[in-house]
Scaffold this motif. Sequence first.
Motif, PDB file in Angstrom:
ATOM      1  N   ASP A 187       2.592   5.157  -5.169  1.00 32.14           N
ATOM      2  CA  ASP A 187       3.836   5.837  -5.504  1.00 32.14           C
ATOM      3  C   ASP A 187       4.549   6.216  -4.212  1.00 32.14           C
ATOM      4  O   ASP A 187       4.081   5.892  -3.106  1.00 32.14           O
ATOM      5  N   GLU A 188       5.676   6.899  -4.340  1.00 33.96           N
ATOM      6  CA  GLU A 188       6.469   7.240  -3.161  1.00 33.96           C
ATOM      7  C   GLU A 188       5.820   8.346  -2.328  1.00 33.96           C
ATOM      8  O   GLU A 188       6.196   8.569  -1.169  1.00 33.96           O
ATOM      9  N   ARG A 189       4.809   9.018  -2.882  1.00 33.74           N
ATOM     10  CA  ARG A 189       4.147  10.111  -2.156  1.00 33.74           C
ATOM     11  C   ARG A 189       3.068   9.605  -1.210  1.00 33.74           C
ATOM     12  O   ARG A 189       2.670  10.317  -0.283  1.00 33.74           O
ATOM     13  N   GLY A 190       2.548   8.405  -1.477  1.00 32.01           N
ATOM     14  CA  GLY A 190       1.471   7.863  -0.664  1.00 32.01           C
ATOM     15  C   GLY A 190       0.154   7.721  -1.380  1.00 32.01           C
ATOM     16  O   GLY A 190      -0.833   7.264  -0.791  1.00 32.01           O
ATOM     17  N   ASN A 191       0.083   8.097  -2.658  1.00 31.29           N
ATOM     18  CA  ASN A 191      -1.139   7.879  -3.431  1.00 31.29           C
ATOM     19  C   ASN A 191      -1.383   6.386  -3.617  1.00 31.29           C
ATOM     20  O   ASN A 191      -0.441   5.617  -3.830  1.00 31.29           O
ATOM     21  N   VAL A 192      -2.634   5.973  -3.550  1.00 33.10           N
ATOM     22  CA  VAL A 192      -3.003   4.570  -3.746  1.00 33.10           C
ATOM     23  C   VAL A 192      -4.189   4.508  -4.708  1.00 33.10           C
ATOM     24  O   VAL A 192      -5.167   5.249  -4.544  1.00 33.10           O
ATOM     25  N   VAL A 193      -4.088   3.637  -5.710  1.00 31.83           N
ATOM     26  CA  VAL A 193      -5.139   3.476  -6.708  1.00 31.83           C
ATOM     27  C   VAL A 193      -5.461   1.986  -6.827  1.00 31.83           C
ATOM     28  O   VAL A 193      -4.559   1.145  -6.841  1.00 31.83           O
ATOM     29  N   VAL A 194      -6.748   1.647  -6.919  1.00 37.34           N
ATOM     30  CA  VAL A 194      -7.190   0.266  -7.119  1.00 37.34           C
ATOM     31  C   VAL A 194      -7.757   0.138  -8.527  1.00 37.34           C
ATOM     32  O   VAL A 194      -8.555   0.979  -8.969  1.00 37.34           O
ATOM     33  N   PHE A 195      -7.342  -0.908  -9.234  1.00 40.28           N
ATOM     34  CA  PHE A 195      -7.826  -1.171 -10.594  1.00 40.28           C
ATOM     35  C   PHE A 195      -8.574  -2.502 -10.623  1.00 40.28           C
ATOM     36  O   PHE A 195      -8.122  -3.492 -10.041  1.00 40.28           O
ATOM     37  N   GLU A 196      -9.690  -2.512 -11.319  1.00 41.60           N
ATOM     38  CA  GLU A 196     -10.401  -3.752 -11.639  1.00 41.60           C
ATOM     39  C   GLU A 196     -10.450  -3.835 -13.161  1.00 41.60           C
ATOM     40  O   GLU A 196     -11.183  -3.085 -13.810  1.00 41.60           O
ATOM     41  N   GLY A 197      -9.651  -4.729 -13.740  1.00 41.97           N
ATOM     42  CA  GLY A 197      -9.580  -4.842 -15.192  1.00 41.97           C
ATOM     43  C   GLY A 197     -10.232  -6.115 -15.687  1.00 41.97           C
ATOM     44  O   GLY A 197     -10.271  -7.122 -14.973  1.00 41.97           O
ATOM     45  N   ILE A 198     -10.717  -6.091 -16.923  1.00 44.00           N
ATOM     46  CA  ILE A 198     -11.371  -7.279 -17.474  1.00 44.00           C
ATOM     47  C   ILE A 198     -10.359  -8.361 -17.825  1.00 44.00           C
ATOM     48  O   ILE A 198     -10.700  -9.532 -17.918  1.00 44.00           O
ATOM     49  N   ASP A 199      -9.096  -7.965 -18.037  1.00 45.48           N
ATOM     50  CA  ASP A 199      -8.037  -8.948 -18.275  1.00 45.48           C
ATOM     51  C   ASP A 199      -6.684  -8.270 -18.053  1.00 45.48           C
ATOM     52  O   ASP A 199      -6.601  -7.067 -17.770  1.00 45.48           O
ATOM     53  N   GLY A 200      -5.617  -9.062 -18.170  1.00 46.02           N
ATOM     54  CA  GLY A 200      -4.283  -8.545 -17.913  1.00 46.02           C
ATOM     55  C   GLY A 200      -3.854  -7.470 -18.884  1.00 46.02           C
ATOM     56  O   GLY A 200      -3.083  -6.559 -18.527  1.00 46.02           O
ATOM     57  N   HIS A 201      -4.326  -7.547 -20.124  1.00 42.11           N
ATOM     58  CA  HIS A 201      -3.927  -6.550 -21.127  1.00 42.11           C
ATOM     59  C   HIS A 201      -4.524  -5.183 -20.815  1.00 42.11           C
ATOM     60  O   HIS A 201      -3.857  -4.157 -20.959  1.00 42.11           O
ATOM     61  N   TRP A 202      -5.779  -5.160 -20.359  1.00 38.69           N
ATOM     62  CA  TRP A 202      -6.371  -3.888 -19.952  1.00 38.69           C
ATOM     63  C   TRP A 202      -5.708  -3.377 -18.679  1.00 38.69           C
ATOM     64  O   TRP A 202      -5.553  -2.163 -18.480  1.00 38.69           O
ATOM     65  N   MET A 203      -5.324  -4.296 -17.803  1.00 33.87           N
ATOM     66  CA  MET A 203      -4.618  -3.886 -16.590  1.00 33.87           C
ATOM     67  C   MET A 203      -3.301  -3.204 -16.947  1.00 33.87           C
ATOM     68  O   MET A 203      -2.928  -2.188 -16.348  1.00 33.87           O
TER      69      MET A 203
ATOM     70  N   GLU B 226       1.742   9.006 -15.065  1.00 33.86           N
ATOM     71  CA  GLU B 226       1.248  10.131 -14.269  1.00 33.86           C
ATOM     72  C   GLU B 226       1.981  10.240 -12.929  1.00 33.86           C
ATOM     73  O   GLU B 226       2.150  11.340 -12.393  1.00 33.86           O
ATOM     74  N   PHE B 227       2.403   9.113 -12.396  1.00 33.87           N
ATOM     75  CA  PHE B 227       3.141   9.103 -11.133  1.00 33.87           C
ATOM     76  C   PHE B 227       4.605   9.534 -11.315  1.00 33.87           C
ATOM     77  O   PHE B 227       5.365   9.557 -10.357  1.00 33.87           O
ATOM     78  N   GLY B 228       5.006   9.825 -12.539  1.00 34.25           N
ATOM     79  CA  GLY B 228       6.374  10.264 -12.784  1.00 34.25           C
ATOM     80  C   GLY B 228       7.235   9.234 -13.479  1.00 34.25           C
ATOM     81  O   GLY B 228       8.458   9.364 -13.514  1.00 34.25           O
ATOM     82  N   GLY B 229       6.592   8.194 -14.045  1.00 35.05           N
ATOM     83  CA  GLY B 229       7.326   7.191 -14.814  1.00 35.05           C
ATOM     84  C   GLY B 229       7.721   5.967 -14.037  1.00 35.05           C
ATOM     85  O   GLY B 229       8.240   5.003 -14.604  1.00 35.05           O
ATOM     86  N   GLN B 230       7.476   5.959 -12.705  1.00 35.00           N
ATOM     87  CA  GLN B 230       7.855   4.811 -11.885  1.00 35.00           C
ATOM     88  C   GLN B 230       6.915   4.720 -10.694  1.00 35.00           C
ATOM     89  O   GLN B 230       6.631   5.719 -10.034  1.00 35.00           O
ATOM     90  N   SER B 231       6.410   3.518 -10.422  1.00 31.67           N
ATOM     91  CA  SER B 231       5.519   3.314  -9.280  1.00 31.67           C
ATOM     92  C   SER B 231       5.614   1.854  -8.849  1.00 31.67           C
ATOM     93  O   SER B 231       6.477   1.110  -9.332  1.00 31.67           O
ATOM     94  N   TYR B 232       4.707   1.429  -7.959  1.00 34.09           N
ATOM     95  CA  TYR B 232       4.803   0.109  -7.333  1.00 34.09           C
ATOM     96  C   TYR B 232       3.409  -0.502  -7.255  1.00 34.09           C
ATOM     97  O   TYR B 232       2.432   0.203  -6.989  1.00 34.09           O
ATOM     98  N   SER B 233       3.325  -1.820  -7.467  1.00 33.69           N
ATOM     99  CA  SER B 233       1.990  -2.403  -7.566  1.00 33.69           C
ATOM    100  C   SER B 233       1.983  -3.875  -7.180  1.00 33.69           C
ATOM    101  O   SER B 233       3.015  -4.529  -7.061  1.00 33.69           O
ATOM    102  N   SER B 234       0.760  -4.362  -7.000  1.00 32.52           N
ATOM    103  CA  SER B 234       0.521  -5.799  -6.797  1.00 32.52           C
ATOM    104  C   SER B 234      -0.663  -6.214  -7.647  1.00 32.52           C
ATOM    105  O   SER B 234      -1.716  -5.565  -7.619  1.00 32.52           O
ATOM    106  N   GLU B 235      -0.482  -7.275  -8.399  1.00 32.29           N
ATOM    107  CA  GLU B 235      -1.546  -7.905  -9.182  1.00 32.29           C
ATOM    108  C   GLU B 235      -1.459  -9.413  -8.973  1.00 32.29           C
ATOM    109  O   GLU B 235      -0.501  -9.914  -8.418  1.00 32.29           O
ATOM    110  N   TYR B 236      -2.468 -10.134  -9.457  1.00 32.25           N
ATOM    111  CA  TYR B 236      -2.439 -11.602  -9.500  1.00 32.25           C
ATOM    112  C   TYR B 236      -2.268 -12.227  -8.116  1.00 32.25           C
ATOM    113  O   TYR B 236      -1.604 -13.260  -7.970  1.00 32.25           O
TER     114      TYR B 236
END
Length: 356
Positions: free
Chosen positions: A153-169, A179-189
């Motif tokens: 998010d814009e504050r600097g929090n970083v979270v890593v996810f390991e999901g069994i598939d895209g739907h769980w992701m 939780e981040f306020g309705g908007q955040s930034y990510s990389s998958e795939y």
Amino acid sequence: MQIDASNLPALAVGCSILGAGGGGDTDVGLLAALQAVESFGPVPVVDLDDLDDEALVMPCGGIGAPLIWIEKIGAGDEMSRVIPVVERLRGAKVAALMSAEIGGSNGMSPVTWAAHAHLPIVDADGMGRAFPEVPQVTMEVAGISASPAVMTDERGNVVVFEGIDGHWMERMERTMAVEFGGQSYSSEYQMTAVEARRATARGTVSLAIRLGEVVLGAEHDPVEALAGEVDATSLIEGKVVDIERRITGGFVRGSATIEGLGTDAERVLRLEIQNENLVALESDRVLAMVPDIITVLDSQTGRAIHTERLRYGQRVTVVAFPCDPIWRSDAGLELAGPRAFGYDLDFVPVESIHDA
């Protein structure tokens, strides 16, 4: 090719058109990208064929409700926190960034992030348009894993996810976006260049720039010029008379009603929305449906109006045009066809509906 101040306005217009009303407001994305290229220099655009087979391509974008994006803007350096984590998890350096979706501001943001990181972007994306959910990407259709996903998010929090598939992701990241306020930034795939060549919509950055240039350079009627470029069908020309819009579960959901004007007088069209325009209806007749691209254009300027920017009284022309062919495949329709969004409809291409 490179992205700089000379072609960023055209890119913004083209990304809006391809966004089907979603992907985030490009006015904000354009300002951020202009500042980034002014501060850090132009961003090279590379073809996937010009990268080494094992070069690591990192898709990236915003996740959340586009309506929030207008006021809760990012800092522009979000991927500078994500890239090192991706490189550590993947055991390789990121060679290029890629837009997860070319539609809307998500088509613009990789330019900003690439300028900060001194990386190129690839002339491709994961949708050829915009979709609201994480697994609705060409990489999922091609069997690329969504894991690991890295989110900030814009504050600097970083979270890593390991999901069994895209739907769980999707479920996990959407919850965190709220939780981040309705908007955040990510990389998958994340994937190698050789994988990306078969798993992406190719040439979409160039396409967005070309569409923007067509609209901005039109001598008379930009809507007509655009329609000719993308083989679009005009669904209605009229006035926005009603908007119902709410933010729920990390999405913007609702509908918009357009009353026809001129030759379309006495007609009424309703758009069903989930971040993007999903279905266009006239009474009980379906005029266009996802995954084909339904875009609301300003009738005078030809510029697309995002779902969060729709307002009472706007004079608009609603057009629809074919999506990337991958979405019309059985696997593509299962992920992003009308039934994937809860509509009891079998997909019919927009050109078939209006040729009938």
